[in-house]
Scaffold this active site. Sequence first.
Site, PDB file in Angstrom:
ATOM      1  N   SER A  39      91.660  19.980 -32.386  1.00  0.00           N
ATOM      2  CA  SER A  39      90.414  20.646 -32.772  1.00  0.00           C
ATOM      3  C   SER A  39      90.107  20.384 -34.248  1.00  0.00           C
ATOM      4  CB  SER A  39      90.526  22.140 -32.457  1.00  0.00           C
ATOM      5  OG  SER A  39      89.254  22.756 -32.484  1.00  0.00           O
ATOM      6  N   ASP A 161      87.775  21.470 -26.113  1.00  0.00           N
ATOM      7  CA  ASP A 161      88.720  21.738 -27.199  1.00  0.00           C
ATOM      8  C   ASP A 161      90.186  21.537 -26.783  1.00  0.00           C
ATOM      9  OD1 ASP A 161      90.270  23.085 -29.236  1.00  0.00           O
ATOM     10  OD2 ASP A 161      88.467  24.168 -29.797  1.00  0.00           O
TER      11      ASP A 161
END
Length: 285
Positions: A39, A161
């Site tokens: 991320s 993510d």
Amino acid sequence: MQKATLVLEGGATRGVFTSGALDYLMEKDLYMSHVIGVSAGACNAVDYVSRQPGRTRDCMIPTDKSGNYYYGFRKFVKEKSLMNMDLIFDVFPNQLIPFDYDTYLASEIECEIVATNCLTGKAEYFNEKKSRERLMKICRASSSMPLVTPIVNIDEVPYLDGGLSDSVPLARALKKGNEKIVIFLTRNTGYRKKTVSKGMAEVYRKAYRSYPKLVKSILTRSFYYNRTMNQLEALEREGSIFVLRPLVKPVARLERNKETLTAFYNHGYELMEQEYGRLLEYLEK
């Protein structure tokens, strides 16, 4: 270059702590042979490999309105995204805050970027050293938070993510086989994730009803994260790994205040400066 694996946790704007720590390492010309970023940690990772101190900071802490990557409510409804991902992963790297693709693609550092496959619900580890466009698409997928940013398709496969399936890739780092593992976290010592509430669980099920395995990963994330933290802290006590984490209260995941973000960045930089000797001792022993 030190033969070691560097693991970078995400956490959206909390990643500015990591960028401060990495900027200090880059100023000292300390680079590790392997990097795994998740991320916001993926954004930090590629800027570390491209040897661009200050770049992640400048992307995360806009100095004027042209760098504001948050949409207002009307734009959020229209774009189905809380953040202007085109600005972050296209305009920034290719125009406003240029990313050094040449240095990145030519680097001997192995850099893995973690994203979650929506079909399988499992983490995938991308190592892109050929295509500029694909590299930014992978970073975008790794950073696409559920509910607030759209799914990203890579090779016709949907991703979100990386933190949903592997928030802190300790197991991946151990699998690499390097004797030294350095981990930068964005939460304080002892932090554990809470289970998703029934109400939010229902929201996820409805939003991603086409991806039941993704939903399962989201709902079980806290269990795997907390188990990883238990293992990480045990290895840390043994001295087997080096961990850097904030000593002050972390900023909010979507913090927008410039002064607050700058202070957290400075904390990362100054803490790495204080811990630099200990890091060198760990790497060299």
